[in-house]
Write an enzyme that holds these catalytic residues in place. Structure first.
Site, mmCIF file in Angstrom:
data_model
loop_
_atom_site.group_PDB
_atom_site.id
_atom_site.type_symbol
_atom_site.label_atom_id
_atom_site.label_comp_id
_atom_site.label_asym_id
_atom_site.label_seq_id
_atom_site.Cartn_x
_atom_site.Cartn_y
_atom_site.Cartn_z
ATOM 1 N N SER A 1 0.830 -1.193 0.000
ATOM 2 C CA SER A 1 0.000 0.000 0.000
ATOM 3 C C SER A 1 0.868 1.248 0.000
ATOM 4 O O SER A 1 1.674 1.456 0.921
ATOM 5 C CB SER A 1 -0.903 0.020 1.237
ATOM 6 O OG SER A 1 -1.534 1.280 1.358
ATOM 7 N N HIS B 1 -1.176 -1.298 -4.278
ATOM 8 C CA HIS B 1 -2.463 -1.015 -3.652
ATOM 9 C C HIS B 1 -2.559 0.490 -3.407
ATOM 10 O O HIS B 1 -1.708 1.077 -2.745
ATOM 11 C CB HIS B 1 -2.592 -1.776 -2.335
ATOM 12 C CG HIS B 1 -3.946 -1.663 -1.705
ATOM 13 N ND1 HIS B 1 -5.025 -2.425 -2.103
ATOM 14 C CD2 HIS B 1 -4.400 -0.863 -0.706
ATOM 15 C CE1 HIS B 1 -6.083 -2.115 -1.373
ATOM 16 N NE2 HIS B 1 -5.735 -1.157 -0.514
ATOM 17 N N ASP C 1 -4.778 3.453 -1.901
ATOM 18 C CA ASP C 1 -5.879 3.819 -1.008
ATOM 19 C C ASP C 1 -6.347 5.237 -1.298
ATOM 20 O O ASP C 1 -5.586 6.194 -1.147
ATOM 21 C CB ASP C 1 -5.421 3.725 0.444
ATOM 22 C CG ASP C 1 -5.224 2.283 0.899
ATOM 23 O OD1 ASP C 1 -6.176 1.493 0.756
ATOM 24 O OD2 ASP C 1 -4.125 1.953 1.384
ATOM 25 N N MET D 1 -8.979 8.103 -0.219
ATOM 26 C CA MET D 1 -9.833 8.522 0.896
ATOM 27 C C MET D 1 -10.321 9.944 0.666
ATOM 28 O O MET D 1 -9.567 10.791 0.181
ATOM 29 C CB MET D 1 -9.058 8.440 2.207
ATOM 30 C CG MET D 1 -8.419 7.094 2.489
ATOM 31 S SD MET D 1 -7.512 7.095 4.046
ATOM 32 C CE MET D 1 -6.665 5.512 3.956
ATOM 33 N N HIS E 1 -8.381 1.097 -4.225
ATOM 34 C CA HIS E 1 -9.341 0.878 -3.141
ATOM 35 C C HIS E 1 -10.006 2.208 -2.810
ATOM 36 O O HIS E 1 -9.388 3.093 -2.217
ATOM 37 C CB HIS E 1 -8.577 0.307 -1.934
ATOM 38 C CG HIS E 1 -9.407 0.115 -0.706
ATOM 39 N ND1 HIS E 1 -8.815 -0.083 0.529
ATOM 40 C CD2 HIS E 1 -10.753 0.080 -0.508
ATOM 41 C CE1 HIS E 1 -9.775 -0.227 1.433
ATOM 42 N NE2 HIS E 1 -10.947 -0.128 0.836
ATOM 43 N N MET F 1 -12.165 4.365 -0.733
ATOM 44 C CA MET F 1 -12.808 4.576 0.570
ATOM 45 C C MET F 1 -13.472 5.945 0.522
ATOM 46 O O MET F 1 -13.054 6.890 1.191
ATOM 47 C CB MET F 1 -11.773 4.484 1.692
ATOM 48 C CG MET F 1 -11.277 3.074 1.923
ATOM 49 S SD MET F 1 -9.961 2.985 3.145
ATOM 50 C CE MET F 1 -8.539 3.148 2.060
ATOM 51 N N MET G 1 -11.371 -5.737 5.328
ATOM 52 C CA MET G 1 -10.568 -4.826 6.136
ATOM 53 C C MET G 1 -10.272 -5.483 7.481
ATOM 54 O O MET G 1 -11.182 -5.907 8.192
ATOM 55 C CB MET G 1 -11.309 -3.508 6.353
ATOM 56 C CG MET G 1 -11.521 -2.687 5.096
ATOM 57 S SD MET G 1 -9.960 -2.192 4.291
ATOM 58 C CE MET G 1 -9.149 -1.264 5.595
ATOM 59 N N GLY H 1 -9.018 4.129 7.208
ATOM 60 C CA GLY H 1 -8.792 5.554 7.354
ATOM 61 C C GLY H 1 -7.349 5.925 7.613
ATOM 62 O O GLY H 1 -6.903 7.003 7.208
ATOM 63 N N PHE H 2 -6.597 5.037 8.260
ATOM 64 C CA PHE H 2 -5.217 5.350 8.599
ATOM 65 C C PHE H 2 -4.347 4.099 8.497
ATOM 66 O O PHE H 2 -4.809 2.992 8.774
ATOM 67 C CB PHE H 2 -5.106 5.920 10.019
ATOM 68 C CG PHE H 2 -5.848 7.211 10.221
ATOM 69 C CD1 PHE H 2 -5.273 8.420 9.874
ATOM 70 C CD2 PHE H 2 -7.136 7.207 10.723
ATOM 71 C CE1 PHE H 2 -5.959 9.608 10.041
ATOM 72 C CE2 PHE H 2 -7.839 8.390 10.897
ATOM 73 C CZ PHE H 2 -7.249 9.594 10.557
ATOM 74 N N GLY H 3 -3.081 4.282 8.128
ATOM 75 C CA GLY H 3 -2.138 3.185 8.094
ATOM 76 C C GLY H 3 -1.561 2.942 9.479
ATOM 77 O O GLY H 3 -1.706 3.755 10.384
ATOM 78 N N GLY H 4 -0.883 1.808 9.625
ATOM 79 C CA GLY H 4 -0.167 1.516 10.857
ATOM 80 C C GLY H 4 -1.018 1.024 12.007
ATOM 81 O O GLY H 4 -0.557 0.992 13.152
ATOM 82 N N ASP I 1 -6.552 -6.432 4.199
ATOM 83 C CA ASP I 1 -5.912 -5.119 4.254
ATOM 84 C C ASP I 1 -5.942 -4.572 5.682
ATOM 85 O O ASP I 1 -7.019 -4.301 6.217
ATOM 86 C CB ASP I 1 -6.648 -4.160 3.306
ATOM 87 C CG ASP I 1 -6.033 -2.768 3.261
ATOM 88 O OD1 ASP I 1 -5.029 -2.524 3.948
ATOM 89 O OD2 ASP I 1 -6.573 -1.921 2.527
ATOM 90 N N GLY I 2 -4.743 -4.424 6.271
ATOM 91 C CA GLY I 2 -4.649 -3.777 7.566
ATOM 92 C C GLY I 2 -3.873 -4.597 8.586
ATOM 93 O O GLY I 2 -4.242 -5.724 8.904
ATOM 94 N N GLY I 3 -2.765 -4.039 9.071
ATOM 95 C CA GLY I 3 -1.998 -4.700 10.116
ATOM 96 C C GLY I 3 -1.303 -5.969 9.676
ATOM 97 O O GLY I 3 -1.009 -6.855 10.499
ATOM 98 N N SER J 1 2.992 -0.437 6.271
ATOM 99 C CA SER J 1 4.058 -0.165 7.239
ATOM 100 C C SER J 1 5.087 -1.282 7.276
ATOM 101 O O SER J 1 6.297 -1.031 7.399
ATOM 102 C CB SER J 1 3.450 0.024 8.635
ATOM 103 O OG SER J 1 2.505 1.060 8.642
#
Length: 215
Positions: A7, A32, A34, A36, A65, A67, A136, A141-144, A174-176, A197
Site C-alpha cells: 500500500s 495497492h 488507497d 480517501m 481501493h 474509501m 478490512m 482511514g489510517f495506516g499503521g 488489508d490492515g496490520g 508499514s
C-alpha cells in the site's frame, strides 16, 4: 505464491514515482492505492491525477481501493487514470450491483470491500459479479493500525462461501499485515495481502515482500 500488494499509503508522498519503481524492483505483484475522501473515512489521500502520474512509471497491476462516498462519481476517472481493479465499499453504495456493473463494463476487474463490522452475507447475492473481496482487518482511514484477530475467522467463512458458490473471486486482506498476521489469514484462505508499514518500514524491502509471498 501469495499476491503481495504494498500500500502506497505508507510511502513518501513527496516521491511517489520513485517509491512505485522501488516496489516493482523489490518484487511487488500489485500496487495497492488507497483513495480517501475525508467523508467515508477521516482522512484525505489522492485523486485520479496522482494515479495517472504514477501509472507512467509502473507496469504493475494497480489495485485501487476507493474509501469514498458515492464512488460511482469518480470511477470513470480512476479507470481512465490506469486502474486495473477497483474495489468499492459496500457500506458506501446504495446500489452496489449498479456500481459493480459500471466498473466491469469498462473492462477492468471489480471488488467489494467490507469493514470489520460488516457481515460477509451482505454480498452473498453478488459473488458471481466479483473478482475480489477485500476484508478490512483494521477500521479504514489510517495506516499503521493493529490487526483485528476476528478477521481470521471471517476469512475462513468467506473462503467457504466462495467455495460453495464455485466463485473464482480472490480474497484480499488489508490492515496490520506482517509475517505473523499474514500467515494466519493465508492459512484461512486469503489470496492477496495488502501491507504498508511492514514493507515501507523494513530495512530490506525485497526481503519483506518475499517473506509474505512465500507464506
Amino acid at each position: 505464491m501469495v499476491t503481495v500488494a504494498p500500500s502506497i499509503l505508507s510511502a513518501d508522498f513527496a516521491k511517489l514515482a520513485y517509491e512505485t519503481v522501488r516496489l516493482e524492483e523489490a518484487g511487488a505483484d500489485w500496487i495497492h492505492i488507497d483513495v480517501m475522501d475525508g467523508q467515508f473515512v477521516p482522512n484525505l489521500t489522492i485523486g485520479p491525477q496522482v494515479v495517472a502520474d504514477i501509472r507512467k512509471h509502473s507496469s504493475l497491476f494497480f489495485d485501487v481501493h476507493l474509501m469514498i462516498e458515492k464512488p460511482e462519481n469518480l470511477i470513470p476517472a480512476f479507470i481512465e487514470a490506469g486502474a486495473d481493479l477497483i474495489s468499492v465499499h459496500s457500506e458506501a453504495c446504495t446500489h452496489l450491483h449498479r456500481v459493480l456493473t459500471l466498473i466491469k463494463s469498462s473492462g477492468i476487474q471489480a471488488g467489494v470491500a467490507l469493514n470489520p463490522a460488516t457481515s460477509i452475507h451482505t454480498i452473498e447475492e453478488l459473488l458471481d459479479d466479483l473478482d475480489l473481496v477485500l476484508l478490512m482487518s483494521v477500521n479504514p482511514g489510517f495506516g499503521g493500525q493493529k490487526f483485528i484477530p476476528g478477521i481470521i475467522d471471517k476469512t475462513k467463512r468467506l473462503a467457504l462461501m466462495l467455495q460453495e458458490r464455485s466463485s473464482s473471486a480472490q480474497i484480499e486482506i488489508d490492515g496490520g499485515i506482517n509475517e505473523e498476521t499474514g500467515q494466519a489469514v493465508v492459512e484461512a484462505g486469503a489470496d492477496v495481502l495488502v501491507a504498508g508499514s511492514y514493507i515501507f518500514g523494513a530495512k530490506n524491502m525485497d526481503q519483506a515482500i518475499h517473506s509474505l509471498k512465500i507464506l
